[in-house]
Write a protein that holds these residues in place. Structure first.
Motif, mmCIF file in Angstrom:
data_model
loop_
_atom_site.group_PDB
_atom_site.id
_atom_site.type_symbol
_atom_site.label_atom_id
_atom_site.label_comp_id
_atom_site.label_asym_id
_atom_site.label_seq_id
_atom_site.Cartn_x
_atom_site.Cartn_y
_atom_site.Cartn_z
ATOM 1 N N SER A 1 1.372 4.346 -2.947
ATOM 2 C CA SER A 1 1.069 4.905 -2.595
ATOM 3 C C SER A 1 2.038 6.300 -3.114
ATOM 4 O O SER A 1 1.979 7.820 -3.215
ATOM 5 C CB SER A 1 0.898 5.646 -1.262
ATOM 6 N N ARG B 1 -1.792 15.154 2.595
ATOM 7 C CA ARG B 1 -0.403 14.453 3.489
ATOM 8 C C ARG B 1 0.370 13.757 2.529
ATOM 9 O O ARG B 1 1.253 13.352 3.937
ATOM 10 C CB ARG B 1 -1.382 13.631 4.153
ATOM 11 N N TRP B 2 0.483 13.782 1.477
ATOM 12 C CA TRP B 2 1.991 13.457 1.220
ATOM 13 C C TRP B 2 2.758 14.341 1.391
ATOM 14 O O TRP B 2 3.407 14.057 1.762
ATOM 15 C CB TRP B 2 1.496 12.859 -0.298
ATOM 16 N N ARG C 1 0.568 -1.142 -0.140
ATOM 17 C CA ARG C 1 0.388 -0.139 -0.121
ATOM 18 C C ARG C 1 0.674 1.456 -0.070
ATOM 19 O O ARG C 1 0.328 2.089 -0.376
ATOM 20 C CB ARG C 1 -0.749 0.297 1.199
ATOM 21 N N GLN C 2 2.376 1.372 0.835
ATOM 22 C CA GLN C 2 2.602 2.478 0.997
ATOM 23 C C GLN C 2 3.239 2.611 -0.680
ATOM 24 O O GLN C 2 3.890 3.955 -1.163
ATOM 25 C CB GLN C 2 3.791 2.158 1.944
ATOM 26 N N ARG D 1 -7.108 15.435 -0.226
ATOM 27 C CA ARG D 1 -6.751 14.810 0.935
ATOM 28 C C ARG D 1 -5.256 14.180 1.526
ATOM 29 O O ARG D 1 -4.831 14.608 2.256
ATOM 30 C CB ARG D 1 -8.236 14.590 1.974
ATOM 31 N N GLN D 2 -5.502 12.953 0.095
ATOM 32 C CA GLN D 2 -4.043 12.235 0.331
ATOM 33 C C GLN D 2 -2.674 13.497 -0.115
ATOM 34 O O GLN D 2 -1.844 12.867 0.431
ATOM 35 C CB GLN D 2 -4.705 11.196 -0.521
ATOM 36 N N HIS E 1 -10.952 13.893 -1.784
ATOM 37 C CA HIS E 1 -10.409 12.390 -1.256
ATOM 38 C C HIS E 1 -8.896 12.680 -1.155
ATOM 39 O O HIS E 1 -7.895 12.221 -1.007
ATOM 40 C CB HIS E 1 -10.849 10.966 -1.630
ATOM 41 N N PHE E 2 -8.423 12.867 -2.656
ATOM 42 C CA PHE E 2 -7.455 12.799 -3.726
ATOM 43 C C PHE E 2 -6.508 14.459 -2.749
ATOM 44 O O PHE E 2 -5.406 14.098 -2.566
ATOM 45 C CB PHE E 2 -7.433 12.885 -4.952
ATOM 46 N N PHE F 1 -9.151 8.156 -7.999
ATOM 47 C CA PHE F 1 -9.312 8.804 -6.550
ATOM 48 C C PHE F 1 -11.265 8.479 -6.808
ATOM 49 O O PHE F 1 -11.693 8.275 -7.623
ATOM 50 C CB PHE F 1 -8.695 10.029 -6.239
#
Length: 298
Positions: free
Chosen positions: A246, A285-286, A242-243, A281-282, A278-279, A273
């Motif tokens: 990402s 975070r990245w 998953r990482q 927000r992600q 959602h995109f 996404f």
């Protein structure tokens, strides 16, 4: 005076395969692959790009590169001159040596450091033993593959100089001024089977960057449980599937934001996404910033 110094017994086996010198023309490439032994590459002339995992490592004249067993890599001569090299695949059944050689996915020793060592001399001696006519073949531009037969004495000499070369490389890796470059990536001591499985998982992840595929679906495609899939991949690459996915999506998102004028919502949909929110927000975070702020100002 009566004195005696006794050293420990040494019983170790050196395995050498794929030991050769080569000359490759501009534009030559070799596809992504991996070996079950440590690979040593020495750039005699020209330059070449080694793609190791997700990184491009440029080798110039005099540079030396060690690639750990099981690590995927590809080679490309993008220069305008021939690439001349020495290549060696080897293994030693000495546990301490294996631990040091397998500590990183690859180690690059720049030419200035290698030139101050005995590495060029040992490789020159191997050249004399293995390719007695290589200097002439370079000037003639010979392209044929030549197999060199060695007698018992020559084979022993090749083994001896190979051990001396490996010993010198080990010294360079341990010197703070050797400037050996290390790369983050697969962790040591992964079995050959685990490396093969992890590479197939990586291929599936890379092929599905533009989708909403899940680790469970990847595991199902591999006929594995999700736990097994994640465990094997993390053992080899040091991160979970998953990482890793990402990271791939982040790289693609950055590229699309910088090189295209696609709306953020379109990029989000393209990368699998469920929504632009959602995109965003992600992505925040990245990177710590919103996608629209990452774009260069016109």
């Amino acid at each position: 005076m009566d004195a005696q110094w006794t050293f420990q017994s040494i019983t170790s086996t050196l395995q050498v395969t794929g030991c050769h010198f080569g000359i490759k023309p501009p534009g030559w490439s070799y596809p992504k692959h991996h070996h079950h032994l440590t690979e040593l590459v020495y750039c005699i002339d020209g330059e070449v790009t080694q793609q190791i995992g997700q990184e491009n490592v440029l080798m110039r004249r005099g540079d030396l590169l060690l690639i750990k067993s099981g690590i995927k890599h590809a080679t490309l001569n993008g220069a305008s001159i021939p690439y001349v090299f020495f290549n060696l695949h080897f293994d030693l059944d000495d546990s301490d040596m294996r631990r040091i050689l397998g500590a990183e996915p690859y180690r690059r020793i720049p030419g200035d450091a290698a030139s101050r060592s005995r590495v060029p001399g040992y490789i020159g001696e191997l050249e004399r033993l293995l390719c007695r006519g290589i200097a002439d073949s370079r000037t003639r531009g010979a392209a044929s593959e030549q197999h060199v037969s060695l007698d018992a004495g020559q084979r022993l000499a090749v083994q001896a100089h190979t051990l001396l070369l490996v010993s010198e490389v080990m010294d360079l890796l341990g010197q703070p001024d050797g400037h050996a470059e290390e790369a983050a990536g697969p962790v040591p001591d992964a079995s050959h089977f685990a490396a093969d499985v992890a590479h197939r998982i990586e291929d599936l992840l890379s092929q599905n960057v533009y989708s909403d595929i899940t680790v469970a679906e990847i595991a199902q495609a591999m006929n594995m449980s999700r736990y097994q899939c994640s465990k094997v991949f993390a053992h080899v690459y040091g991160v979970s599937p998953r990482q890793f996915l990402s990271r791939l999506k982040l790289n693609e998102a950055k590229k699309l934001l910088v090189t295209t004028d696609k709306p953020v919502a379109a990029i989000a949909e393209l990368l699998g996404f469920h929504s632009a929110t959602h995109f965003s927000r992600q992505f925040r975070r990245w990177t710590g910033q919103a996608p629209q702020h990452y774009r260069p100002k016109q």
